[in-house]
Design a protein around this motif. Structure first.
Motif, PDB file in Angstrom:
ATOM      1  N   SER A 200      85.092  27.081  57.553  1.00 35.13           N
ATOM      2  CA  SER A 200      84.352  26.389  56.493  1.00 35.13           C
ATOM      3  C   SER A 200      83.803  27.424  55.524  1.00 35.13           C
ATOM      4  O   SER A 200      83.507  28.563  55.907  1.00 35.13           O
ATOM      5  CB  SER A 200      83.218  25.529  57.059  1.00 35.13           C
ATOM      6  N   PHE A 201      83.695  27.016  54.281  1.00 36.25           N
ATOM      7  CA  PHE A 201      83.206  27.900  53.221  1.00 36.25           C
ATOM      8  C   PHE A 201      82.422  27.039  52.241  1.00 36.25           C
ATOM      9  O   PHE A 201      82.947  26.047  51.723  1.00 36.25           O
ATOM     10  CB  PHE A 201      84.389  28.577  52.511  1.00 36.25           C
ATOM     11  N   HIS A 202      81.167  27.387  51.995  1.00 37.77           N
ATOM     12  CA  HIS A 202      80.419  26.651  50.981  1.00 37.77           C
ATOM     13  C   HIS A 202      79.367  27.538  50.332  1.00 37.77           C
ATOM     14  O   HIS A 202      78.734  28.370  50.990  1.00 37.77           O
ATOM     15  CB  HIS A 202      79.766  25.390  51.565  1.00 37.77           C
ATOM     16  N   PHE A 203      79.228  27.363  49.024  1.00 35.17           N
ATOM     17  CA  PHE A 203      78.196  28.070  48.288  1.00 35.17           C
ATOM     18  C   PHE A 203      76.837  27.436  48.571  1.00 35.17           C
ATOM     19  O   PHE A 203      76.736  26.248  48.895  1.00 35.17           O
ATOM     20  CB  PHE A 203      78.492  28.041  46.787  1.00 35.17           C
ATOM     21  N   ASP A 204      75.799  28.230  48.436  1.00 33.74           N
ATOM     22  CA  ASP A 204      74.433  27.824  48.768  1.00 33.74           C
ATOM     23  C   ASP A 204      73.949  26.722  47.816  1.00 33.74           C
ATOM     24  O   ASP A 204      73.782  26.967  46.613  1.00 33.74           O
ATOM     25  CB  ASP A 204      73.523  29.047  48.664  1.00 33.74           C
ATOM     26  N   PRO A 205      73.706  25.504  48.327  1.00 36.81           N
ATOM     27  CA  PRO A 205      73.290  24.409  47.440  1.00 36.81           C
ATOM     28  C   PRO A 205      71.921  24.633  46.805  1.00 36.81           C
ATOM     29  O   PRO A 205      71.673  24.160  45.688  1.00 36.81           O
ATOM     30  CB  PRO A 205      73.289  23.185  48.364  1.00 36.81           C
ATOM     31  N   ILE A 206      71.031  25.346  47.491  1.00 32.46           N
ATOM     32  CA  ILE A 206      69.708  25.614  46.910  1.00 32.46           C
ATOM     33  C   ILE A 206      69.846  26.543  45.707  1.00 32.46           C
ATOM     34  O   ILE A 206      69.227  26.328  44.654  1.00 32.46           O
ATOM     35  CB  ILE A 206      68.765  26.211  47.973  1.00 32.46           C
ATOM     36  N   TYR A 207      70.683  27.569  45.849  1.00 39.07           N
ATOM     37  CA  TYR A 207      70.933  28.475  44.726  1.00 39.07           C
ATOM     38  C   TYR A 207      71.579  27.715  43.569  1.00 39.07           C
ATOM     39  O   TYR A 207      71.205  27.905  42.400  1.00 39.07           O
ATOM     40  CB  TYR A 207      71.841  29.617  45.179  1.00 39.07           C
ATOM     41  N   ILE A 208      72.547  26.856  43.891  1.00 35.27           N
ATOM     42  CA  ILE A 208      73.218  26.073  42.854  1.00 35.27           C
ATOM     43  C   ILE A 208      72.208  25.211  42.102  1.00 35.27           C
ATOM     44  O   ILE A 208      72.247  25.099  40.872  1.00 35.27           O
ATOM     45  CB  ILE A 208      74.326  25.198  43.480  1.00 35.27           C
ATOM     46  N   SER A 209      71.272  24.612  42.844  1.00 36.25           N
ATOM     47  CA  SER A 209      70.242  23.781  42.215  1.00 36.25           C
ATOM     48  C   SER A 209      69.366  24.613  41.285  1.00 36.25           C
ATOM     49  O   SER A 209      69.042  24.190  40.167  1.00 36.25           O
ATOM     50  CB  SER A 209      69.393  23.112  43.291  1.00 36.25           C
ATOM     51  N   LYS A 210      68.981  25.817  41.737  1.00 34.87           N
ATOM     52  CA  LYS A 210      68.147  26.685  40.904  1.00 34.87           C
ATOM     53  C   LYS A 210      68.862  27.088  39.619  1.00 34.87           C
ATOM     54  O   LYS A 210      68.227  27.316  38.588  1.00 34.87           O
ATOM     55  CB  LYS A 210      67.747  27.933  41.691  1.00 34.87           C
ATOM     56  N   LYS A 211      70.192  27.179  39.700  1.00 40.23           N
ATOM     57  CA  LYS A 211      70.990  27.561  38.532  1.00 40.23           C
ATOM     58  C   LYS A 211      71.462  26.342  37.736  1.00 40.23           C
ATOM     59  O   LYS A 211      72.296  26.483  36.830  1.00 40.23           O
ATOM     60  CB  LYS A 211      72.206  28.379  38.977  1.00 40.23           C
ATOM     61  N   ASN A 212      70.932  25.167  38.089  1.00 44.21           N
ATOM     62  CA  ASN A 212      71.330  23.921  37.413  1.00 44.21           C
ATOM     63  C   ASN A 212      72.841  23.713  37.441  1.00 44.21           C
ATOM     64  O   ASN A 212      73.434  23.196  36.488  1.00 44.21           O
ATOM     65  CB  ASN A 212      70.823  23.906  35.962  1.00 44.21           C
ATOM     66  N   GLY A 213      73.456  24.134  38.546  1.00 43.48           N
ATOM     67  CA  GLY A 213      74.889  23.925  38.727  1.00 43.48           C
ATOM     68  C   GLY A 213      75.775  24.907  37.992  1.00 43.48           C
ATOM     69  O   GLY A 213      77.003  24.784  38.032  1.00 43.48           O
ATOM     70  N   THR A 214      75.172  25.891  37.341  1.00 41.16           N
ATOM     71  CA  THR A 214      75.962  26.844  36.550  1.00 41.16           C
ATOM     72  C   THR A 214      76.212  28.111  37.365  1.00 41.16           C
ATOM     73  O   THR A 214      75.394  29.046  37.352  1.00 41.16           O
ATOM     74  CB  THR A 214      75.237  27.192  35.238  1.00 41.16           C
ATOM     75  N   ILE A 215      77.327  28.128  38.081  1.00 44.00           N
ATOM     76  CA  ILE A 215      77.676  29.321  38.870  1.00 44.00           C
ATOM     77  C   ILE A 215      79.042  29.874  38.474  1.00 44.00           C
ATOM     78  O   ILE A 215      79.535  30.809  39.097  1.00 44.00           O
ATOM     79  CB  ILE A 215      77.656  29.029  40.387  1.00 44.00           C
ATOM     80  N   SER A 216      79.660  29.308  37.447  1.00 42.16           N
ATOM     81  CA  SER A 216      80.977  29.793  37.029  1.00 42.16           C
ATOM     82  C   SER A 216      80.831  30.877  35.969  1.00 42.16           C
ATOM     83  O   SER A 216      79.901  30.866  35.159  1.00 42.16           O
ATOM     84  CB  SER A 216      81.837  28.650  36.497  1.00 42.16           C
ATOM     85  N   LYS A 217      81.759  31.827  36.014  1.00 38.81           N
ATOM     86  CA  LYS A 217      81.819  32.916  35.046  1.00 38.81           C
ATOM     87  C   LYS A 217      83.214  32.922  34.425  1.00 38.81           C
ATOM     88  O   LYS A 217      84.206  32.735  35.129  1.00 38.81           O
ATOM     89  CB  LYS A 217      81.572  34.269  35.719  1.00 38.81           C
ATOM     90  N   LEU A 218      83.285  33.139  33.126  1.00 36.58           N
ATOM     91  CA  LEU A 218      84.576  33.267  32.455  1.00 36.58           C
ATOM     92  C   LEU A 218      84.715  34.707  31.990  1.00 36.58           C
ATOM     93  O   LEU A 218      83.985  35.164  31.106  1.00 36.58           O
ATOM     94  CB  LEU A 218      84.677  32.305  31.273  1.00 36.58           C
ATOM     95  N   ILE A 219      85.642  35.427  32.618  1.00 37.11           N
ATOM     96  CA  ILE A 219      85.823  36.852  32.366  1.00 37.11           C
ATOM     97  C   ILE A 219      87.068  37.066  31.517  1.00 37.11           C
ATOM     98  O   ILE A 219      88.141  36.535  31.819  1.00 37.11           O
ATOM     99  CB  ILE A 219      85.971  37.631  33.691  1.00 37.11           C
ATOM    100  N   SER A 220      86.929  37.843  30.451  1.00 35.99           N
ATOM    101  CA  SER A 220      88.081  38.235  29.636  1.00 35.99           C
ATOM    102  C   SER A 220      88.639  39.538  30.191  1.00 35.99           C
ATOM    103  O   SER A 220      87.925  40.545  30.271  1.00 35.99           O
ATOM    104  CB  SER A 220      87.679  38.420  28.172  1.00 35.99           C
ATOM    105  N   PHE A 221      89.921  39.510  30.565  1.00 35.07           N
ATOM    106  CA  PHE A 221      90.551  40.688  31.157  1.00 35.07           C
ATOM    107  C   PHE A 221      91.571  41.248  30.174  1.00 35.07           C
ATOM    108  O   PHE A 221      91.544  40.955  28.976  1.00 35.07           O
ATOM    109  CB  PHE A 221      91.188  40.308  32.502  1.00 35.07           C
TER     110      PHE A 221
END
Length: 267
Positions: A200-221
């Protein structure tokens, strides 16, 4: 196996927000200082196994830690020192990296079209860790996971999964596991026989809540390639052998481009 590298500049320097490609190039250059043949092998070929349509480099690196950390409009400014983690499960890669570093203690990056020389002032060999079947990690660089889809022209193209999209969440975890198994089989040149082990793999829901659901990053390579990746603490339950591979080689994809580097949360 991992090392922490600290380097300084002889003058204040600027780094763009998307510096992963220049840093990757500098790492290959350091390895080349020790062995041109091995650096070329890693960069142009990598580790492969019959039946697995993936190529692995088996190393990753963290985001840079800047000192001072001053943000400008397009990046970090007045930087005098950087620090980052280089991690690999392949002893030969670590050996050539260390020998390359100590050949002249310099790193050379191409930043915004200009050369930047840094002096490597410290290299710490970090403690080897032992893992249980359940671990918590923080991200030192974001985790990228993709699947193939058909675009509007009928071509199969990679689609980076977004953990925050409910219909993609299970696939995200499934692809993390499949990627670890493929790495295991390629590294050991043998079948992985523990597929029934719970995962099983899951990101921390408390952290996600603190970040208002914004945990994605868009990286230009390189060549304006866009890579979407997730960055948040996570918990994984799995075979400790797979957890070790994730820790040392990187979780998910694009590890040698600076994705999937993590650190366990230990009390």
């Amino acid at each position: 196996m991992r090392i922490k590298i600290t380097a300084t500049t002889d003058r204040p320097a600027s780094f763009p927000f998307n510096y992963q490609y220049p840093l990757q190039a500098a790492i290959y250059s350091l390895i080349r200082e020790s062995s041109s043949d091995y650096s070329t092998f890693l960069h142009e070929q990598g580790y492969i196994k019959d039946g697995i349509d993936r190529v692995f480099k088996f190393f990753t690196f963290s985001k840079l830690k800047f000192s001072p950390k001053l943000r400008g409009k397009t990046g970090f400014v007045n930087v005098r020192q950087i620090e980052f983690i280089f991690s690999t499960i392949v002893e030969e890669s670590l050996r050539h990296m260390i020998l390359g570093i100590f050949s002249d203690r310099e790193m050379h990056l191409r930043i915004n079209g200009k050369g930047l020389k840094l002096t490597i002032v410290n290299v710490d060999v970090l403690e080897e860790l032992v893992f249980s079947g359940k671990e918590k990690f923080i991200c030192l660089s974001p985790i990228a996971v993709s699947t193939m889809i058909e675009n509007h022209k009928g071509r199969r193209v990679p689609h980076f999964l977004n953990y925050m999209v409910p219909r993609e969440r299970d696939r995200f975890a499934e692809n993390i596991k499949n990627n670890l198994v493929n790495k295991y089989e390629t590294l050991h040149n043998a079948s992985y026989d523990n597929r029934e082990h719970p995962f099983s793999f899951h990101f921390d829901p408390i952290y996600i809540s603190k970040k208002n659901g914004t945990i994605s990053k868009l990286i230009s390579f390189k060549n304006d390639i866009k890579i979407k990746a997730m960055e948040a603490p996570f918990t994984v339950e799995a075979d400790p052998d797979l957890i070790k591979i994730g820790y040392e080689c990187g979780w998910g994809e694009k590890n040698s481009a600076g994705f999937g580097c993590t650190e366990p949360i230990r009390a």
